[in-house]
Motif scaffolding. Structure first.
Motif, PDB file in Angstrom:
ATOM      1  N   ALA A  62       1.223   9.603 -10.227  1.00  0.00           N
ATOM      2  CA  ALA A  62       0.186   9.943 -11.499  1.00  0.00           C
ATOM      3  C   ALA A  62      -0.806  11.359 -11.118  1.00  0.00           C
ATOM      4  CB  ALA A  62      -0.554   8.628 -11.415  1.00  0.00           C
ATOM      5  N   ASN A  63      -0.581  11.857 -10.069  1.00  0.00           N
ATOM      6  CA  ASN A  63      -1.226  13.080  -9.534  1.00  0.00           C
ATOM      7  C   ASN A  63      -2.998  12.498  -9.399  1.00  0.00           C
ATOM      8  OD1 ASN A  63      -1.492  15.504  -8.951  1.00  0.00           O
ATOM      9  ND2 ASN A  63      -1.639  16.359 -10.897  1.00  0.00           N
ATOM     10  N   ARG A  64      -2.940  11.180  -8.704  1.00  0.00           N
ATOM     11  CA  ARG A  64      -4.306  10.684  -8.371  1.00  0.00           C
ATOM     12  C   ARG A  64      -4.471  11.012  -6.872  1.00  0.00           C
ATOM     13  NH1 ARG A  64      -7.583   7.340 -11.589  1.00  0.00           N
ATOM     14  NH2 ARG A  64      -9.007   7.734  -9.846  1.00  0.00           N
ATOM     15  N   GLN A  65      -4.766  12.167  -6.425  1.00  0.00           N
ATOM     16  CA  GLN A  65      -4.968  12.402  -5.093  1.00  0.00           C
ATOM     17  C   GLN A  65      -5.851  11.426  -4.334  1.00  0.00           C
ATOM     18  OE1 GLN A  65      -2.463  14.033  -3.936  1.00  0.00           O
ATOM     19  NE2 GLN A  65      -3.139  14.258  -1.883  1.00  0.00           N
ATOM     20  N   ASP A  66      -7.193  11.399  -5.179  1.00  0.00           N
ATOM     21  CA  ASP A  66      -8.194  10.512  -4.289  1.00  0.00           C
ATOM     22  C   ASP A  66      -7.662   9.236  -3.931  1.00  0.00           C
ATOM     23  OD1 ASP A  66      -7.896   9.926  -7.119  1.00  0.00           O
ATOM     24  OD2 ASP A  66      -9.960   9.196  -7.230  1.00  0.00           O
ATOM     25  N   LEU A  67      -6.871   8.633  -4.955  1.00  0.00           N
ATOM     26  CA  LEU A  67      -6.540   7.021  -4.659  1.00  0.00           C
ATOM     27  C   LEU A  67      -5.279   7.395  -3.722  1.00  0.00           C
ATOM     28  CD1 LEU A  67      -6.290   5.634  -8.262  1.00  0.00           C
ATOM     29  CD2 LEU A  67      -7.792   5.244  -6.547  1.00  0.00           C
ATOM     30  N   ALA A  68      -4.548   8.192  -3.643  1.00  0.00           N
ATOM     31  CA  ALA A  68      -3.598   8.305  -2.921  1.00  0.00           C
ATOM     32  C   ALA A  68      -4.120   8.317  -1.203  1.00  0.00           C
ATOM     33  CB  ALA A  68      -2.666   9.485  -2.996  1.00  0.00           C
TER      34      ALA A  68
ATOM     35  N   ALA B 195      -7.009   7.390  -0.343  1.00  0.00           N
ATOM     36  CA  ALA B 195      -7.798   6.143   0.220  1.00  0.00           C
ATOM     37  C   ALA B 195      -6.447   5.007   0.523  1.00  0.00           C
ATOM     38  CB  ALA B 195      -8.542   5.569  -1.098  1.00  0.00           C
ATOM     39  N   ALA B 196      -5.501   5.280  -0.031  1.00  0.00           N
ATOM     40  CA  ALA B 196      -4.321   4.239   0.175  1.00  0.00           C
ATOM     41  C   ALA B 196      -3.560   4.589   1.259  1.00  0.00           C
ATOM     42  CB  ALA B 196      -3.343   4.273  -1.181  1.00  0.00           C
ATOM     43  N   GLN B 197      -3.726   5.754   1.799  1.00  0.00           N
ATOM     44  CA  GLN B 197      -2.941   6.007   2.929  1.00  0.00           C
ATOM     45  C   GLN B 197      -3.908   5.864   4.093  1.00  0.00           C
ATOM     46  OE1 GLN B 197      -2.645  10.497   2.288  1.00  0.00           O
ATOM     47  NE2 GLN B 197      -0.225  10.205   1.883  1.00  0.00           N
ATOM     48  N   GLU B 198      -5.197   5.747   4.159  1.00  0.00           N
ATOM     49  CA  GLU B 198      -5.999   5.370   4.999  1.00  0.00           C
ATOM     50  C   GLU B 198      -5.860   3.720   5.067  1.00  0.00           C
ATOM     51  OE1 GLU B 198     -10.012   6.616   4.094  1.00  0.00           O
ATOM     52  OE2 GLU B 198      -9.435   8.497   4.120  1.00  0.00           O
ATOM     53  N   LYS B 199      -5.857   3.200   3.935  1.00  0.00           N
ATOM     54  CA  LYS B 199      -5.487   1.618   4.151  1.00  0.00           C
ATOM     55  C   LYS B 199      -4.524   1.353   4.805  1.00  0.00           C
ATOM     56  CE  LYS B 199      -6.478  -2.588   2.998  1.00  0.00           C
ATOM     57  NZ  LYS B 199      -7.671  -3.392   3.631  1.00  0.00           N
ATOM     58  N   GLU B 200      -3.301   2.228   4.377  1.00  0.00           N
ATOM     59  CA  GLU B 200      -2.076   1.710   5.284  1.00  0.00           C
ATOM     60  C   GLU B 200      -2.130   2.074   6.655  1.00  0.00           C
ATOM     61  OE1 GLU B 200       2.774   3.027   4.285  1.00  0.00           O
ATOM     62  OE2 GLU B 200       1.277   4.588   4.258  1.00  0.00           O
ATOM     63  N   ALA B 201      -2.645   3.167   6.878  1.00  0.00           N
ATOM     64  CA  ALA B 201      -2.751   3.560   8.587  1.00  0.00           C
ATOM     65  C   ALA B 201      -3.738   2.447   9.211  1.00  0.00           C
ATOM     66  CB  ALA B 201      -3.522   4.909   8.452  1.00  0.00           C
ATOM     67  N   SER B 202      -4.714   1.782   8.545  1.00  0.00           N
ATOM     68  CA  SER B 202      -5.455   0.957   9.530  1.00  0.00           C
ATOM     69  C   SER B 202      -4.726  -0.507   9.437  1.00  0.00           C
ATOM     70  CB  SER B 202      -7.052   0.591   8.609  1.00  0.00           C
ATOM     71  OG  SER B 202      -6.515  -0.062   7.087  1.00  0.00           O
ATOM     72  N   LEU B 203      -3.740  -0.649   8.690  1.00  0.00           N
ATOM     73  CA  LEU B 203      -3.065  -1.869   8.484  1.00  0.00           C
ATOM     74  C   LEU B 203      -1.957  -1.786   9.597  1.00  0.00           C
ATOM     75  CD1 LEU B 203      -2.544  -2.792   4.888  1.00  0.00           C
ATOM     76  CD2 LEU B 203      -3.571  -4.073   6.305  1.00  0.00           C
ATOM     77  N   LEU B 204      -1.158  -0.391   9.741  1.00  0.00           N
ATOM     78  CA  LEU B 204      -0.390   0.028  10.740  1.00  0.00           C
ATOM     79  C   LEU B 204      -1.269  -0.252  12.196  1.00  0.00           C
ATOM     80  CD1 LEU B 204       1.365   2.986   9.466  1.00  0.00           C
ATOM     81  CD2 LEU B 204       2.596   0.658  10.127  1.00  0.00           C
ATOM     82  N   ARG B 205      -2.270   0.090  12.384  1.00  0.00           N
ATOM     83  CA  ARG B 205      -3.007  -0.136  13.596  1.00  0.00           C
ATOM     84  C   ARG B 205      -3.189  -1.729  13.703  1.00  0.00           C
ATOM     85  NH1 ARG B 205      -5.764   4.502  11.749  1.00  0.00           N
ATOM     86  NH2 ARG B 205      -7.457   2.977  10.857  1.00  0.00           N
ATOM     87  N   LEU B 206      -3.508  -2.439  12.808  1.00  0.00           N
ATOM     88  CA  LEU B 206      -3.774  -3.686  12.982  1.00  0.00           C
ATOM     89  C   LEU B 206      -2.442  -4.569  13.285  1.00  0.00           C
ATOM     90  CD1 LEU B 206      -5.743  -6.024  12.911  1.00  0.00           C
ATOM     91  CD2 LEU B 206      -5.257  -6.265  10.337  1.00  0.00           C
ATOM     92  N   GLY B 207      -1.298  -4.132  12.653  1.00  0.00           N
ATOM     93  CA  GLY B 207      -0.084  -4.538  13.026  1.00  0.00           C
ATOM     94  C   GLY B 207       0.420  -4.300  14.216  1.00  0.00           C
TER      95      GLY B 207
ATOM     96  N   TRP C 242       0.918  -1.341   0.020  1.00  0.00           N
ATOM     97  CA  TRP C 242      -0.113   0.024  -0.041  1.00  0.00           C
ATOM     98  C   TRP C 242       0.939   1.413   0.116  1.00  0.00           C
ATOM     99  CZ3 TRP C 242      -4.682   0.449  -1.555  1.00  0.00           C
ATOM    100  CH2 TRP C 242      -5.456  -0.769  -1.527  1.00  0.00           C
ATOM    101  N   HIS C 243       1.899   1.116   0.689  1.00  0.00           N
ATOM    102  CA  HIS C 243       3.000   2.273   0.540  1.00  0.00           C
ATOM    103  C   HIS C 243       3.283   2.591  -0.690  1.00  0.00           C
ATOM    104  CE1 HIS C 243       5.558   5.407   2.357  1.00  0.00           C
ATOM    105  NE2 HIS C 243       6.531   5.026   1.764  1.00  0.00           N
ATOM    106  N   GLN C 244       3.638   1.687  -1.437  1.00  0.00           N
ATOM    107  CA  GLN C 244       4.095   1.566  -3.081  1.00  0.00           C
ATOM    108  C   GLN C 244       3.095   2.161  -3.767  1.00  0.00           C
ATOM    109  OE1 GLN C 244       5.280  -2.326  -4.002  1.00  0.00           O
ATOM    110  NE2 GLN C 244       7.511  -2.041  -2.946  1.00  0.00           N
ATOM    111  N   ARG C 245       1.852   1.978  -3.634  1.00  0.00           N
ATOM    112  CA  ARG C 245       0.619   2.301  -4.143  1.00  0.00           C
ATOM    113  C   ARG C 245       0.334   3.829  -4.079  1.00  0.00           C
ATOM    114  NH1 ARG C 245      -3.627  -2.723  -3.542  1.00  0.00           N
ATOM    115  NH2 ARG C 245      -2.583  -4.181  -4.973  1.00  0.00           N
ATOM    116  N   ILE C 246       0.650   4.334  -2.802  1.00  0.00           N
ATOM    117  CA  ILE C 246       0.474   5.509  -2.391  1.00  0.00           C
ATOM    118  C   ILE C 246       1.501   6.537  -3.061  1.00  0.00           C
ATOM    119  CG2 ILE C 246       1.132   7.605  -0.528  1.00  0.00           C
ATOM    120  CD1 ILE C 246       0.148   5.177   1.343  1.00  0.00           C
ATOM    121  N   ASP C 247       2.669   5.850  -3.286  1.00  0.00           N
ATOM    122  CA  ASP C 247       3.756   6.826  -4.028  1.00  0.00           C
ATOM    123  C   ASP C 247       3.340   6.717  -5.529  1.00  0.00           C
ATOM    124  OD1 ASP C 247       5.137   7.108  -2.018  1.00  0.00           O
ATOM    125  OD2 ASP C 247       6.559   5.583  -2.168  1.00  0.00           O
TER     126      ASP C 247
END
Length: 187
Positions: free
Chosen positions: A79-85, A87-99, A69-74
Motif C-alpha cells: 500500500a506504499n505505507r512505509q511508516d506502517l511497514a 513500525a511493523a518491522q520493529e514489532k516483528e524484530a522485537s517478537l523474534l528477540r522474545l521468541g 506482523w510479517h503479513q502486515r509488513i507486506d
C-alpha cells in the motif's frame, strides 16, 4: 549459645554412635532419605515439564504473532505505507528477540529435566545398593541372633546343672566318701 552448641554436638555424637552400633537403623534412615530425594526429584521434573510446556505454548503464540506482523509488513509495503511497514518491522524484530529468548529458556529447562532424570537414576541405583546392604545386615543379624540364642540355650543347661543327676561317677564317689566317713566315725 555455647551451651546449646555443646548440647547439639553431644546429641549428634550420641546419635552417630547409636547408628554405628545399629547399622540396620542407619540403613533404614538412608533408605528413607533416598525415597524422599527421589520423590523431590520427580516432583521437580514434573514442575519443569509444566514449565517446558508453557514455554512451548508461548513460542507457538509468538510464532503466530510474527507471522501476522510479517503479513502486515507486506500489506503496508504494497500500500506504499512505509511508516506502517517500518513500525511493523520493529514489532516483528522485537517478537523474534522474545521468541529466541523463550527458545533459550526452553533449552535450559530441557537440560535441567535431563540432568534431574539422570539424578533420579543415580538415586535409584543408590537405593538398590542400600537395600542390598540392608538385606545383608539383616541376614548377618539373624545369623548372629541364632548363634546368640544357641549360646543362651547352652547357658540354660549350664545354669540348671545338677552334678548328681548328670554325673553317675560323681554319685558313686559321694556314696563311697560317705561310707568312708561312717567307717571313720565307727572306729
Amino acid at each position: 549459645m555455647g551451651l546449646l552448641d555443646d548440647l547439639t554436638r553431644f546429641l549428634e555424637t550420641r546419635l552417630d554412635d547409636f547408628l554405628k552400633n545399629n547399622p540396620h537403623l542407619e540403613l533404614q534412615a538412608l533408605e528413607e532419605q533416598l525415597r524422599e530425594q527421589e520423590k523431590d526429584a520427580i516432583r521437580f521434573i514434573l514442575s519443569l515439564q509444566k514449565q517446558e510446556k508453557k514455554l512451548e505454548n508461548e513460542i507457538l503464540a509468538i510464532a503466530q504473532d510474527i507471522k501476522t506482523w510479517h503479513q502486515r509488513i507486506d500489506k503496508a509495503k504494497a500500500a506504499n505505507r512505509q511508516d506502517l511497514a517500518e513500525a511493523a518491522q520493529e514489532k516483528e524484530a522485537s517478537l523474534l528477540r522474545l521468541g529466541n529468548q523463550r527458545w533459550g529458556q526452553m533449552k535450559g529447562v530441557k537440560e535441567q529435566i535431563r540432568q534431574t532424570k539422570a539424578l533420579v537414576e543415580q538415586i535409584r541405583e543408590r537405593q538398590k545398593e542400600v537395600t542390598a546392604k540392608a538385606q545383608q545386615v539383616r541376614a548377618t543379624q539373624q545369623t548372629n541372633s541364632r548363634v546368640t540364642n544357641s549360646w543362651n540355650t547352652d547357658e540354660v543347661y549350664t545354669s540348671s546343672y545338677d552334678r548328681a543327676t548328670l554325673d553317675p561317677l560323681e554319685e558313686k564317689f559321694r556314696n563311697w566318701e560317705v561310707e568312708q566317713e561312717l567307717k571313720q566315725m565307727k572306729s
